[in-house]
Enzyme design. Sequence first.
Site, PDB file in Angstrom:
ATOM      1  N   GLY A  70       0.808  -1.213   0.000  1.00 30.99           N
ATOM      2  CA  GLY A  70       0.000   0.000   0.000  1.00 30.99           C
ATOM      3  C   GLY A  70       0.847   1.271   0.000  1.00 30.99           C
ATOM      4  CB  SER A  71       3.874   2.278   1.877  1.00 30.61           C
ATOM      5  OG  SER A  71       3.357   1.978   3.147  1.00 30.61           O
ATOM      6  CD  GLN A 179      -7.255  -0.510   7.452  1.00 27.30           C
ATOM      7  OE1 GLN A 179      -8.084  -1.310   7.865  1.00 27.30           O
ATOM      8  NE2 GLN A 179      -5.969  -0.622   7.744  1.00 27.30           N
ATOM      9  CB  SER A 199      -1.829  -3.240   1.184  1.00 29.37           C
ATOM     10  OG  SER A 199      -0.854  -4.036   1.821  1.00 29.37           O
ATOM     11  CB  THR A 237      12.361 -10.355 -10.628  1.00 35.62           C
ATOM     12  OG1 THR A 237      13.538 -10.157 -11.406  1.00 35.62           O
ATOM     13  CG2 THR A 237      11.740 -11.701 -10.975  1.00 35.62           C
ATOM     14  CB  CYS A 324       3.343   3.962  11.534  1.00 32.83           C
ATOM     15  SG  CYS A 324       2.319   3.134  10.342  1.00 32.83           S
TER      16      CYS A 324
HETATM   17  C1  LIG Z   1      -1.665  -0.504   6.029  1.00 29.59           C
HETATM   18  C2  LIG Z   1      -2.005   0.722   5.316  1.00 29.59           C
HETATM   19  C3  LIG Z   1      -1.132   1.277   4.367  1.00 29.59           C
HETATM   20  C4  LIG Z   1       0.239   0.699   4.106  1.00 29.59           C
HETATM   21  O1  LIG Z   1       0.183  -0.517   3.432  1.00 29.59           O
HETATM   22  P1  LIG Z   1       1.509  -1.440   3.409  1.00 29.59           P
HETATM   23  O2  LIG Z   1       1.165  -2.545   2.460  1.00 29.59           O
HETATM   24  O3  LIG Z   1       1.702  -1.925   4.798  1.00 29.59           O
HETATM   25  O4  LIG Z   1       2.618  -0.588   2.904  1.00 29.59           O
HETATM   26  C5  LIG Z   1      -1.533   2.408   3.696  1.00 29.59           C
HETATM   27  N1  LIG Z   1      -2.738   2.966   3.925  1.00 29.59           N
HETATM   28  C6  LIG Z   1      -3.602   2.455   4.817  1.00 29.59           C
HETATM   29  C7  LIG Z   1      -4.931   3.110   5.011  1.00 29.59           C
HETATM   30  C8  LIG Z   1      -3.259   1.326   5.546  1.00 29.59           C
HETATM   31  O5  LIG Z   1      -4.125   0.845   6.445  1.00 29.59           O
END
Ligand SMILES: *Cc1c(COP(=O)(O)O)cnc(C)c1O
Length: 396
Positions: A70-71, A179, A199, A237, A324
């Site tokens: 997600g990040s 989420q 994610s 990859t 975090c």
């Molecule tokens: C967990 C989360 C992320 C980050 O996702 P990762 O796959 O852990 O990098 C970003 N945005 C929200 C809203 C999240 O809950």
Amino acid sequence: MQVYLDNAATTKMSKSAINAMLPYMDGIYGNPSSLHSAGQKASEALVGARERIARLLGCEAREITFTSGGSEADNQAIISAARIGGKKGKKHIISTTFEHHAVLHTLNRLEKEGFEITLLDVHENGIVLPGQVAEAIREDTCLVTIMYANNEIGTIQPVREIGAVCRERGVLFHTDAVQAAGHLPINVREQNIDMLSLSAHKFHGPKGIGVLYAKKGILLSNLIEGGAQERGKRAGTENIPAIMGMTAALEEAYSHINENTEKITALRDRLIAGISEIPHSILNGDAKKRLPGNVNFCFEGIEGESLLLLLDGKGVFASSGSACTSGSLEPSHVLLAIGRVHDIAHGSLRLSLSDENTEEEIDYTIETVKNVVEYLRGMSPVWRDLINGKKEFIIK
Ligand SMILES: *Cc1c(COP(=O)(O)O)cnc(C)c1O
């Protein structure tokens, strides 16, 4: 008893996700870029997974880019929109005060490069209104980025309506749906979404894999340079086992979404009702427009960290905010955004459910939270002052 209630931080992998990965860690291990048949088998799996993900989101396969999570997807979406806007002299971006740090920190970086960022206030119920977005859009706005559902308080944003406002004004709309994916319906076309992040580890898939959907015609900027993978927009990859696990997990989540929503919502409301009985406690975020699995409370006269440690000792795995921010002394920026003052924001508790939780676990959790809050208050000088009337209660 052990009760895992931190599914907003990460989820347990499902059996079908694990089973979907195994063949690609053992038998089919070729590099999809290789021309020989071992590579081509992996390449076929990749093509298939991209089509399956696209079908689930309501878009085309070529609009899907696999990322490390997600990040990365958030970073790439926002940086890409900024580069597109920057070329046309459009350097204004709209977001909200309660986004994930993957969004907020990327915006901070762009601000240092000369972009102007407007962060919309969220109301006490944790919801942004489309009218606020309409009012904030300017001639030089290149992007609106607003999350689908908040990771701490679970509130769901009116994504389709916000998307409609952006479309009408010709501004790109990105949503962090990390989420929401697998838990709420998504159709990027119907919801007017130009870019979306998700994610896998938030819906019972593996960690370290995610998706950036970007509507065709949007030129993505590379965060990583190298080979020509992902149409040259994301070198490296491809993580085929993780991609296969994610795809299976997302299909599984959406094939059971109605029954899961019903089951988890009932458990959530049971938990909310039980914890609400604790005096001087308050639910954070709208009671109805929230993720099926999200419960978030503040308790007056309590330190979130000690609450978590004592709950852990009783087998209840919870969180005080985003993974975090826990560990730092700063209170959650999300709770501050919905108007909780510092003292109150420090005493927060997030419990996030999955379909594996049971009524028995929920009842145990309610009892345990009640006992632990009472115990901590019994030792707290702040609580004594509140009870003796030397200090005023903030949560009535
Ligand atoms: C967990 C989360 C992320 C980050 O996702 P990762 O796959 O852990 O990098 C970003 N945005 C929200 C809203 C999240 O809950």
